[in-house]
Design a protein around this motif. Structure first.
Motif, PDB file in Angstrom:
ATOM      1  N   PRO A 109      46.341  62.024  33.788  1.00 47.95           N
ATOM      2  CA  PRO A 109      46.097  61.132  35.025  1.00 47.95           C
ATOM      3  C   PRO A 109      46.517  59.564  34.361  1.00 47.95           C
ATOM      4  CG  PRO A 109      44.335  62.474  34.648  1.00 47.95           C
ATOM      5  CD  PRO A 109      44.928  62.771  33.502  1.00 47.95           C
ATOM      6  N   PHE A 110      47.130  58.695  35.354  1.00 45.07           N
ATOM      7  CA  PHE A 110      47.329  57.551  34.797  1.00 45.07           C
ATOM      8  C   PHE A 110      46.627  56.567  35.944  1.00 45.07           C
ATOM      9  CE2 PHE A 110      51.124  58.617  37.578  1.00 45.07           C
ATOM     10  CZ  PHE A 110      51.061  57.577  38.183  1.00 45.07           C
ATOM     11  N   LEU A 111      46.340  57.216  36.894  1.00 44.88           N
ATOM     12  CA  LEU A 111      45.407  56.393  37.902  1.00 44.88           C
ATOM     13  C   LEU A 111      44.284  57.172  38.406  1.00 44.88           C
ATOM     14  CD1 LEU A 111      44.861  53.609  39.545  1.00 44.88           C
ATOM     15  CD2 LEU A 111      46.686  54.391  41.044  1.00 44.88           C
ATOM     16  N   ASP A 112      43.112  56.860  38.124  1.00 40.47           N
ATOM     17  CA  ASP A 112      42.006  57.850  38.560  1.00 40.47           C
ATOM     18  C   ASP A 112      41.186  56.931  39.178  1.00 40.47           C
ATOM     19  OD1 ASP A 112      39.704  59.457  38.855  1.00 40.47           O
ATOM     20  OD2 ASP A 112      40.091  60.253  36.760  1.00 40.47           O
ATOM     21  N   ARG A 113      40.668  57.101  40.473  1.00 36.14           N
ATOM     22  CA  ARG A 113      39.578  56.113  41.193  1.00 36.14           C
ATOM     23  C   ARG A 113      38.327  56.606  41.006  1.00 36.14           C
ATOM     24  NH1 ARG A 113      40.062  56.526  47.581  1.00 36.14           N
ATOM     25  NH2 ARG A 113      37.636  55.837  47.626  1.00 36.14           N
ATOM     26  N   SER A 114      38.159  57.408  40.277  1.00 35.69           N
ATOM     27  CA  SER A 114      36.753  57.768  39.783  1.00 35.69           C
ATOM     28  C   SER A 114      35.517  56.792  39.721  1.00 35.69           C
ATOM     29  CB  SER A 114      36.531  58.794  38.551  1.00 35.69           C
ATOM     30  OG  SER A 114      37.214  60.025  38.987  1.00 35.69           O
ATOM     31  N   ASN A 115      36.162  55.781  38.811  1.00 34.16           N
ATOM     32  CA  ASN A 115      35.342  54.575  38.634  1.00 34.16           C
ATOM     33  C   ASN A 115      35.955  53.383  39.275  1.00 34.16           C
ATOM     34  OD1 ASN A 115      33.748  55.988  36.731  1.00 34.16           O
ATOM     35  ND2 ASN A 115      35.076  55.781  35.190  1.00 34.16           N
ATOM     36  N   TRP A 116      36.673  53.466  40.344  1.00 40.18           N
ATOM     37  CA  TRP A 116      37.165  52.283  41.046  1.00 40.18           C
ATOM     38  C   TRP A 116      36.186  51.576  41.647  1.00 40.18           C
ATOM     39  CZ3 TRP A 116      36.661  51.298  46.351  1.00 40.18           C
ATOM     40  CH2 TRP A 116      37.541  50.351  46.840  1.00 40.18           C
ATOM     41  N   TRP A 117      35.116  51.911  42.345  1.00 36.66           N
ATOM     42  CA  TRP A 117      34.096  51.144  42.740  1.00 36.66           C
ATOM     43  C   TRP A 117      33.540  50.032  41.864  1.00 36.66           C
ATOM     44  CZ3 TRP A 117      28.756  51.152  41.369  1.00 36.66           C
ATOM     45  CH2 TRP A 117      28.698  52.310  40.168  1.00 36.66           C
ATOM     46  N   LEU A 118      33.433  50.506  40.460  1.00 39.88           N
ATOM     47  CA  LEU A 118      33.071  49.545  39.408  1.00 39.88           C
ATOM     48  C   LEU A 118      33.723  48.387  39.316  1.00 39.88           C
ATOM     49  CD1 LEU A 118      32.086  52.156  36.585  1.00 39.88           C
ATOM     50  CD2 LEU A 118      30.600  50.723  37.934  1.00 39.88           C
ATOM     51  N   THR A 119      35.089  48.543  39.324  1.00 40.17           N
ATOM     52  CA  THR A 119      35.938  47.244  39.388  1.00 40.17           C
ATOM     53  C   THR A 119      35.877  46.530  40.783  1.00 40.17           C
ATOM     54  OG1 THR A 119      37.771  48.429  40.435  1.00 40.17           O
ATOM     55  CG2 THR A 119      37.645  48.466  37.921  1.00 40.17           C
ATOM     56  N   ARG A 120      35.215  47.132  41.635  1.00 40.15           N
ATOM     57  CA  ARG A 120      35.113  46.285  43.122  1.00 40.15           C
ATOM     58  C   ARG A 120      33.823  45.413  42.917  1.00 40.15           C
ATOM     59  NH1 ARG A 120      39.181  44.911  44.310  1.00 40.15           N
ATOM     60  NH2 ARG A 120      40.151  46.034  42.451  1.00 40.15           N
ATOM     61  N   TRP A 121      32.591  45.902  42.749  1.00 42.43           N
ATOM     62  CA  TRP A 121      31.498  45.476  42.325  1.00 42.43           C
ATOM     63  C   TRP A 121      31.041  44.496  41.385  1.00 42.43           C
ATOM     64  CZ3 TRP A 121      28.915  45.749  46.939  1.00 42.43           C
ATOM     65  CH2 TRP A 121      29.110  46.426  47.766  1.00 42.43           C
ATOM     66  N   LYS A 122      31.838  44.794  40.322  1.00 42.41           N
ATOM     67  CA  LYS A 122      31.589  43.998  38.952  1.00 42.41           C
ATOM     68  C   LYS A 122      31.446  42.566  39.042  1.00 42.41           C
ATOM     69  CE  LYS A 122      32.570  44.134  34.221  1.00 42.41           C
ATOM     70  NZ  LYS A 122      33.386  44.688  33.154  1.00 42.41           N
ATOM     71  N   PRO A 123      32.297  41.942  40.045  1.00 50.93           N
ATOM     72  CA  PRO A 123      32.481  40.478  40.349  1.00 50.93           C
ATOM     73  C   PRO A 123      31.177  40.090  41.037  1.00 50.93           C
ATOM     74  CG  PRO A 123      34.501  41.541  40.822  1.00 50.93           C
ATOM     75  CD  PRO A 123      33.676  42.572  40.845  1.00 50.93           C
ATOM     76  N   LEU A 124      30.390  40.991  41.768  1.00 55.42           N
ATOM     77  CA  LEU A 124      29.438  40.641  42.504  1.00 55.42           C
ATOM     78  C   LEU A 124      28.213  40.601  41.644  1.00 55.42           C
ATOM     79  CD1 LEU A 124      30.026  42.638  45.832  1.00 55.42           C
ATOM     80  CD2 LEU A 124      30.486  40.064  45.137  1.00 55.42           C
ATOM     81  N   SER A 125      27.249  39.708  41.886  1.00 54.47           N
ATOM     82  CA  SER A 125      25.901  39.648  41.249  1.00 54.47           C
ATOM     83  C   SER A 125      25.064  39.408  42.238  1.00 54.47           C
ATOM     84  CB  SER A 125      25.833  38.683  40.178  1.00 54.47           C
ATOM     85  OG  SER A 125      26.068  37.290  40.757  1.00 54.47           O
ATOM     86  N   ILE A 126      23.635  39.978  42.008  1.00 54.31           N
ATOM     87  CA  ILE A 126      22.866  39.877  42.911  1.00 54.31           C
ATOM     88  C   ILE A 126      21.756  38.916  42.365  1.00 54.31           C
ATOM     89  CG2 ILE A 126      20.667  40.870  43.907  1.00 54.31           C
ATOM     90  CD1 ILE A 126      22.457  43.534  43.937  1.00 54.31           C
ATOM     91  N   THR A 127      21.372  37.821  43.020  1.00 51.95           N
ATOM     92  CA  THR A 127      20.235  36.805  42.544  1.00 51.95           C
ATOM     93  C   THR A 127      19.131  37.074  43.314  1.00 51.95           C
ATOM     94  OG1 THR A 127      21.452  35.262  43.636  1.00 51.95           O
ATOM     95  CG2 THR A 127      22.433  35.270  41.564  1.00 51.95           C
TER      96      THR A 127
END
Length: 120
Positions: free
Chosen positions: A102-120
């Motif tokens: 595989p060269f593109l696997d969206r298994s961890n795709w959601w991590l890249t979407r949520w990482k920039p967000l932080s809960i304060t």
């Protein structure tokens, strides 16, 4: 004659009726020799692998496959099934030296979407 998807083998082409003459069917095999030529190549993709030592290995002839997720499906079990099938193919079916990588696997795709967000 070229055809994609309408015939399954040479015999299907040979038995195709091209004319009806006085009640007798004239088939392609009655007027021509049918042979299977090379498979039709629809495209080409290449892949360069960057090794840790800085060298680049170019593979100009790579096969690409795409798996689509059906709308509304839960991606986690689908991806797990794909991973299991790829493992089975690589370990038991494909010849030595051939592997699905595989060269593109969206298994961890959601991590890249949520990482920039932080809960304060």
């Amino acid at each position: 004659m070229q055809s994609v998807g309408l015939f399954t083998d040479v015999q299907d082409i040979e038995n195709t009726v091209v004319k009806n003459s006085n009640g007798a069917a004239v088939k392609i095999k009655d007027i021509a020799t049918v042979e299977q030529g090379p498979k039709i190549r629809l495209g080409q993709i290449g892949k360069a692998t960057h090794r840790p030592d800085g060298s680049i290995v170019d593979n100009p002839d790579t096969v690409e496959g795409i798996v689509l997720l059906q709308k509304g499906s839960d991606s986690d079990p689908v991806l797990e099934g794909i991973h299991q099938e790829v493992k089975r193919l690589n370990e038991h079916i494909l010849p030595k030296g051939v592997a699905i990588v595989p060269f593109l696997d969206r298994s961890n795709w959601w991590l890249t979407r949520w990482k920039p967000l932080s809960i304060t």
